[in-house]
Write an enzyme that holds these catalytic residues in place. Structure first.
Site, PDB file in Angstrom:
ATOM      1  N   THR A   5     -10.105   3.916  10.901  1.00  0.00           N
ATOM      2  CA  THR A   5      -9.999   3.047  12.081  1.00  0.00           C
ATOM      3  C   THR A   5      -9.384   3.783  13.269  1.00  0.00           C
ATOM      4  OG1 THR A   5      -8.082   2.140  10.939  1.00  0.00           O
ATOM      5  CG2 THR A   5     -10.036   0.782  10.999  1.00  0.00           C
TER       6      THR A   5
ATOM      7  N   LEU B  41      -9.435   9.874  -1.953  1.00  0.00           N
ATOM      8  CA  LEU B  41      -9.921  11.107  -2.588  1.00  0.00           C
ATOM      9  C   LEU B  41     -11.274  11.537  -2.010  1.00  0.00           C
ATOM     10  CD1 LEU B  41      -7.708  10.084  -4.561  1.00  0.00           C
ATOM     11  CD2 LEU B  41      -9.065  11.038  -6.400  1.00  0.00           C
TER      12      LEU B  41
ATOM     13  N   ARG C 171       2.582  -0.694  10.955  1.00  0.00           N
ATOM     14  CA  ARG C 171       3.626  -0.731  11.977  1.00  0.00           C
ATOM     15  C   ARG C 171       3.925  -2.097  12.574  1.00  0.00           C
ATOM     16  NH1 ARG C 171       0.990   4.569  14.542  1.00  0.00           N
ATOM     17  NH2 ARG C 171      -0.738   3.622  13.381  1.00  0.00           N
TER      18      ARG C 171
ATOM     19  N   LYS D  61       0.859  -1.187   0.000  1.00  0.00           N
ATOM     20  CA  LYS D  61       0.000   0.000   0.000  1.00  0.00           C
ATOM     21  C   LYS D  61       0.891   1.232   0.000  1.00  0.00           C
ATOM     22  CE  LYS D  61      -2.265   1.707   3.693  1.00  0.00           C
ATOM     23  NZ  LYS D  61      -2.089   3.171   3.685  1.00  0.00           N
TER      24      LYS D  61
ATOM     25  N   ASP E 293      -3.400   4.313  -1.795  1.00  0.00           N
ATOM     26  CA  ASP E 293      -4.343   4.750  -0.752  1.00  0.00           C
ATOM     27  C   ASP E 293      -4.304   6.272  -0.622  1.00  0.00           C
ATOM     28  OD1 ASP E 293      -5.884   4.926   1.586  1.00  0.00           O
ATOM     29  OD2 ASP E 293      -4.216   4.349   2.888  1.00  0.00           O
TER      30      ASP E 293
ATOM     31  N   ASN F 288     -16.663  16.173 -10.171  1.00  0.00           N
ATOM     32  CA  ASN F 288     -15.874  16.460 -11.376  1.00  0.00           C
ATOM     33  C   ASN F 288     -14.378  16.339 -11.092  1.00  0.00           C
ATOM     34  OD1 ASN F 288     -15.544  17.511 -14.148  1.00  0.00           O
ATOM     35  ND2 ASN F 288     -14.726  19.326 -13.100  1.00  0.00           N
ATOM     36  N   THR F 289     -13.941  16.908  -9.977  1.00  0.00           N
ATOM     37  CA  THR F 289     -12.513  16.885  -9.629  1.00  0.00           C
ATOM     38  C   THR F 289     -12.039  15.462  -9.343  1.00  0.00           C
ATOM     39  OG1 THR F 289     -12.723  19.097  -8.731  1.00  0.00           O
ATOM     40  CG2 THR F 289     -10.813  17.836  -8.005  1.00  0.00           C
TER      41      THR F 289
ATOM     42  N   ASP G  33     -13.609  15.077  -2.887  1.00  0.00           N
ATOM     43  CA  ASP G  33     -13.756  16.435  -3.442  1.00  0.00           C
ATOM     44  C   ASP G  33     -15.045  16.428  -4.256  1.00  0.00           C
ATOM     45  OD1 ASP G  33     -13.221  19.052  -4.508  1.00  0.00           O
ATOM     46  OD2 ASP G  33     -11.078  18.679  -4.284  1.00  0.00           O
TER      47      ASP G  33
HETATM   48  O1  C5P Z   1       0.645   1.242  11.075  1.00  0.00           O
HETATM   49  P1  C5P Z   1      -0.774   0.815  10.882  1.00  0.00           P
HETATM   50  O2  C5P Z   1      -0.940  -0.695  10.746  1.00  0.00           O
HETATM   51  O3  C5P Z   1      -1.717   1.427  11.879  1.00  0.00           O
HETATM   52  O4  C5P Z   1      -1.146   1.418   9.441  1.00  0.00           O
HETATM   53  C1  C5P Z   1      -2.455   1.377   8.924  1.00  0.00           C
HETATM   54  C2  C5P Z   1      -2.470   1.959   7.542  1.00  0.00           C
HETATM   55  O5  C5P Z   1      -3.799   1.898   7.036  1.00  0.00           O
HETATM   56  C3  C5P Z   1      -2.055   3.420   7.476  1.00  0.00           C
HETATM   57  O6  C5P Z   1      -1.340   3.561   6.245  1.00  0.00           O
HETATM   58  C4  C5P Z   1      -3.364   4.195   7.396  1.00  0.00           C
HETATM   59  O7  C5P Z   1      -3.273   5.349   6.612  1.00  0.00           O
HETATM   60  C5  C5P Z   1      -4.280   3.197   6.702  1.00  0.00           C
HETATM   61  N1  C5P Z   1      -5.710   3.320   6.973  1.00  0.00           N
HETATM   62  C6  C5P Z   1      -6.259   3.209   8.242  1.00  0.00           C
HETATM   63  N2  C5P Z   1      -7.615   3.320   8.437  1.00  0.00           N
HETATM   64  C7  C5P Z   1      -8.408   3.496   7.386  1.00  0.00           C
HETATM   65  C8  C5P Z   1      -7.864   3.617   6.098  1.00  0.00           C
HETATM   66  C9  C5P Z   1      -6.503   3.502   5.924  1.00  0.00           C
HETATM   67  O8  C5P Z   1      -5.529   2.999   9.194  1.00  0.00           O
HETATM   68  N3  C5P Z   1      -9.723   3.518   7.567  1.00  0.00           N
END
Ligand code: C5P
Length: 226
Positions: free
Chosen positions: A113, A62, A205, A32, A59, A67-68, A64
């Site tokens: 999340t 988006l 992480r 991702k 990821d 159209n954008t 907006d």
């Molecule tokens: O480090 P960690 O496992 O928390 O990373 C989760 C990844 O998922 C991050 O890149 C975060 O931007 C993405 N994300 C998220 N919750 C969402 C959509 C994407 O944590 N609803």
């Protein structure tokens, strides 16, 4: 589409990303690319990682006017990424404009999340149970022609019930047992995500800052896919 573990490459640049990927030896995980890496390196990072044999979830979430978003999505479609996403809060017309211009798997972000129900009610000013919001956003995504949603594994079953088992749930908020939650609020382990019916888990992480990322990646796969 099979179940898979997607690694969130939340790195500041290509160099850091490549040195992380070296630690994974011969593995070619689904990756991702988020805002930080894409804004730092631009479309070149997508091509670089695709050339190395990775599937890519771009990821950029988006949100907006239709159209954008439609026009931007056309450009992202040209990068030939496997997955991309928009915010479900952008509503159906925006999501339809995106879906019309993207040939890969397009997802809607329900509620991040990192958002708790309390914050959603008090600061995002949606005064309804979080599960209702996720379910109704899921229905809107489906009606707009999207292939699935990004949600917490805790909500995967609700989405499948409301939108069908073929509607994808891609779930971040994953931690291996014993790892710190950090800023995430609605989290599970890969094993629990499997039990809840997630189709893909997104892990950042718990793999990227692990002492042994290869071992952590394999552990996630073993728990989630078996
Ligand atoms: O480090 P960690 O496992 O928390 O990373 C989760 C990844 O998922 C991050 O890149 C975060 O931007 C993405 N994300 C998220 N919750 C969402 C959509 C994407 O944590 N609803």
């Amino acid at each position: 589409m099979g179940k898979d573990v997607i690694i969130a490459c939340d790195f500041s640049n290509a160099k850091e990303t490549l040195s992380f990927l070296e630690k994974l030896e011969d593995e070619r995980p689904y990756l991702k690319i988020g805002m930080e890496l894409f804004y730092a390196e631009g479309p070149a990072i997508v091509q670089l990682l695709k050339d190395r044999g990775h599937s890519i979830f771009l990821d950029l979430k988006l949100h907006d006017i239709p159209n954008t978003v439609g026009r931007a999505m056309k450009l992202l479609d040209g990068l030939d990424v496997d997955m991309c996403n928009v915010h479900a809060a952008g509503a159906k017309a925006m999501m339809q404009a995106a879906a019309k211009n993207f040939r890969g798997t397009l997802l809607g972000v329900t509620q991040l999340t990192s958002t708790s129900e309390e914050v959603m009610r008090e600061e995002i000013l949606i005064d309804r149970p979080l599960e209702d919001v996720v379910r109704e956003y899921g229905r809107n995504c489906r009606a707009a022609g999207l292939s699935g949603v990004v949600c917490s594994p805790l909500e995967a079953a609700i989405i499948h019930k409301a939108c069908g088992s073929d509607f994808l749930t891609v779930t971040p908020g994953i931690r291996l047992a014993g790892d710190a939650a950090g800023d995430q609020k609605r989290i599970t382990t890969p094993k629990q995500a499997k039990e809840f019916g997630s189709d893909y888990i997104v892990v950042g992480r718990s793999i990227t800052v692990a002492d042994n990322p290869l071992e952590a990646y394999r552990k996630c796969r073993e728990e989630f896919i078996g």
